[in-house]
Motif scaffolding. Structure first.
Motif, short mmCIF file in Angstrom:
data_model
loop_
_atom_site.label_atom_id
_atom_site.label_comp_id
_atom_site.label_asym_id
_atom_site.label_seq_id
_atom_site.Cartn_x
_atom_site.Cartn_y
_atom_site.Cartn_z
N THR A 27 0.87 -1.24 -0.01
CA THR A 27 0.03 -0.07 -0.11
C THR A 27 0.79 1.27 0.12
OG1 THR A 27 -1.94 1.02 1.13
CG2 THR A 27 -0.14 0.22 2.72
N ALA A 28 0.50 2.38 -0.49
CA ALA A 28 1.19 3.79 -0.33
C ALA A 28 0.66 4.13 1.03
CB ALA A 28 0.58 4.37 -1.49
N ILE A 29 1.48 4.69 1.75
CA ILE A 29 1.68 5.08 3.06
C ILE A 29 1.06 6.69 3.13
CG2 ILE A 29 3.49 3.84 3.85
CD1 ILE A 29 5.23 6.25 4.16
N SER A 30 1.09 7.29 1.94
CA SER A 30 0.63 8.79 1.95
C SER A 30 -0.50 9.23 2.45
CB SER A 30 0.85 9.41 0.55
OG SER A 30 0.14 8.52 -0.57
N MET A 31 -1.48 8.24 2.07
CA MET A 31 -2.71 8.36 2.85
C MET A 31 -3.32 8.05 4.20
SD MET A 31 -4.79 7.02 -0.60
CE MET A 31 -4.27 5.31 -0.53
N TYR A 32 -2.48 7.70 4.92
CA TYR A 32 -2.57 7.03 6.16
C TYR A 32 -2.12 7.35 7.32
CZ TYR A 32 -4.70 3.59 2.89
OH TYR A 32 -5.41 2.91 1.88
N TYR A 33 -2.55 7.37 8.46
CA TYR A 33 -2.03 7.49 9.87
C TYR A 33 -1.17 6.64 10.06
CZ TYR A 33 -2.29 7.60 14.96
OH TYR A 33 -2.03 7.66 16.35
N ASN A 73 7.17 9.81 1.98
CA ASN A 73 6.24 9.01 1.01
C ASN A 73 6.74 8.34 -0.34
OD1 ASN A 73 4.00 9.58 2.78
ND2 ASN A 73 3.52 11.38 1.80
N ALA A 74 7.84 8.96 -0.82
CA ALA A 74 8.53 8.47 -2.19
C ALA A 74 9.02 7.22 -1.71
CB ALA A 74 9.54 9.55 -2.40
N GLN A 75 9.66 7.09 -0.62
CA GLN A 75 10.45 5.86 -0.14
C GLN A 75 9.37 4.93 0.55
OE1 GLN A 75 13.51 4.90 -0.73
NE2 GLN A 75 13.60 6.71 -2.01
N ASN A 76 8.13 5.22 0.89
CA ASN A 76 7.03 4.41 1.33
C ASN A 76 7.48 3.99 2.88
OD1 ASN A 76 4.31 4.23 0.46
ND2 ASN A 76 4.75 1.75 0.51
N THR A 77 8.28 4.84 3.52
CA THR A 77 8.91 4.49 4.94
C THR A 77 8.57 5.51 5.50
OG1 THR A 77 10.41 3.35 3.59
CG2 THR A 77 11.08 4.06 5.88
N PHE A 78 8.32 5.28 7.08
CA PHE A 78 8.35 6.26 8.07
C PHE A 78 9.33 6.04 9.02
CE2 PHE A 78 5.28 4.39 11.24
CZ PHE A 78 4.86 3.17 10.07
N TYR A 79 9.80 7.19 10.05
CA TYR A 79 10.88 7.02 10.78
C TYR A 79 10.53 7.32 12.19
CZ TYR A 79 12.87 6.92 6.30
OH TYR A 79 13.27 6.66 5.06
N VAL A 80 11.04 7.12 13.22
CA VAL A 80 11.25 7.83 14.53
C VAL A 80 12.57 8.20 14.82
CG1 VAL A 80 10.92 5.63 15.81
CG2 VAL A 80 10.50 8.02 16.83
#
Length: 115
Positions: A27-33, A73-80
């Motif tokens: 899925t693409a993460i851009s739309m989501y929490y 969003n381009a890498q479909n990755t999130f970080y902390v």
């Protein structure tokens, strides 16, 4: 099928820094929490930080000013990014992605902060 794969974590001394990553597929993460949770031994899983699809962030009081959540969003990755770590930050950390089809969790990664 949505999959979340975490990386990062490990052992660090108090005052040190670590960055956790959560790469999504299916899925693409851009739309989501998205969020980061943690669970220490003998304790309930707790929400640490979150980021909305619009980029709004929220933090628990225990990490505010020390942790920063972000998304690529381009890498479909999130970080902390976790700075000034304390022994009480020791826990298994989980990433979380809430899509239209339900909740998804990463596999968990151990963060241990020595005093």
């Amino acid at each position: 099928q949505v999959q979340l794969v975490q990386s990062g974590g490990g052992l660090v001394q108090a005052g040190g820094s670590l960055r956790l990553s959560c790469a999504a597929s299916g899925t693409a993460i851009s739309m989501y929490y998205m969020a980061w949770y943690r669970q220490a031994p003998g304790k309930q899983r707790e929400l640490v930080a979150s980021i909305s699809s619009g980029g709004d962030t929220n933090y628990s009081n225990s990490v505010k000013g020390r942790f920063a959540v972000s998304r690529d969003n381009a890498q479909n990755t999130f970080y902390v990014q976790m700075n000034n770590l304390k022994p009480e930050d020791t826990a298994v950390y989980y990433c979380y992605l809430n899509t239209l089809y339900g909740a998804n969790w990463g596999q968990g990664t151990q963060v241990t902060v020595s005093s």
